[in-house]
Design a protein around this motif. Structure first.
Motif, PDB file in Angstrom:
ATOM      1  N   VAL A  54     147.219  72.781 112.977  1.00 34.86           N
ATOM      2  CA  VAL A  54     145.856  72.250 113.018  1.00 34.86           C
ATOM      3  C   VAL A  54     145.294  72.589 114.394  1.00 34.86           C
ATOM      4  N   ARG A  55     144.172  73.298 114.413  1.00 42.48           N
ATOM      5  CA  ARG A  55     143.466  73.591 115.663  1.00 42.48           C
ATOM      6  C   ARG A  55     142.094  72.939 115.581  1.00 42.48           C
ATOM      7  N   ARG A  56     141.796  72.150 116.603  1.00 48.49           N
ATOM      8  CA  ARG A  56     140.549  71.398 116.584  1.00 48.49           C
ATOM      9  C   ARG A  56     139.834  71.522 117.918  1.00 48.49           C
ATOM     10  N   GLY A  57     138.576  71.911 117.854  1.00 51.13           N
ATOM     11  CA  GLY A  57     137.734  71.989 119.042  1.00 51.13           C
ATOM     12  C   GLY A  57     136.490  71.152 118.819  1.00 51.13           C
ATOM     13  N   GLU A  58     135.539  71.269 119.737  1.00 54.81           N
ATOM     14  CA  GLU A  58     134.326  70.463 119.640  1.00 54.81           C
ATOM     15  C   GLU A  58     133.553  70.727 118.349  1.00 54.81           C
ATOM     16  N   ASP A  59     133.389  71.970 118.010  1.00 53.64           N
ATOM     17  CA  ASP A  59     132.629  72.323 116.810  1.00 53.64           C
ATOM     18  C   ASP A  59     133.417  73.204 115.852  1.00 53.64           C
ATOM     19  N   CYS A  60     134.732  73.170 115.963  1.00 52.53           N
ATOM     20  CA  CYS A  60     135.516  74.036 115.087  1.00 52.53           C
ATOM     21  C   CYS A  60     136.788  73.322 114.639  1.00 52.53           C
TER      22      CYS A  60
END
Length: 141
Positions: free
Chosen positions: A75-81
């Protein structure tokens, strides 16, 4: 002498990766793992459904579902992704064990996993081969 600095905005992407045993009882744990990480994410329900489909495919259609097999969920999570990846141990439908191939039967109970993933995700990519394993990545915006 003091210098005034302006704050910089940095995009931080978090990444979690976990290897699961290739057993059907792990499907529930995969969903819990992703749901926990994305509890406050607006696309959490979609991501949980997608990872369930991808993990199921790894278990049913690849060597990951054989005794001693494994698969990896990332799982990769960023501000808008947001991106969900499942990596299996390769193989093909022919050597993965008993299953039923989907024919063009709208009432069939199987064969809908990847179309569901494609409908829920913004973008889906696939890499790998039967000899070395496959990684399917679904991204959400």
């Amino acid at each position: 002498m003091l210098h005034e600095t302006t704050p910089t905005t940095s995009i931080t992407t978090m990444c979690w990766r976990r290897t699961f045993p290739g057993r059907p009882d792990q499907a529930r744990l995969v969903r819990r793992f992703v749901a926990f990480l994305l509890e406050d994410c607006r696309r959490a329900d979609d991501a949980v459904q997608v990872v369930a489909e991808l993990a199921g495919n790894a278990l049913i259609h690849t060597r990951s579902g054989r005794p001693g097999g494994t698969f990896v969920v990332e799982v990769r999570r960023g501000e808008d992704c947001l991106a969900i990846s499942v990596t299996d141990q390769g193989g093909s439908l022919e050597d993965s064990g008993p299953h039923t191939r989907r024919h063009d039967d709208d009432l069939a109970e199987n064969g809908r996993g990847l179309p569901i993933v494609e409908d829920l995700a913004t973008h889906v990519t696939w890499t790998g081969d039967p000899d070395h394993g496959h990684t399917v990545t679904a991204t959400f915006s």
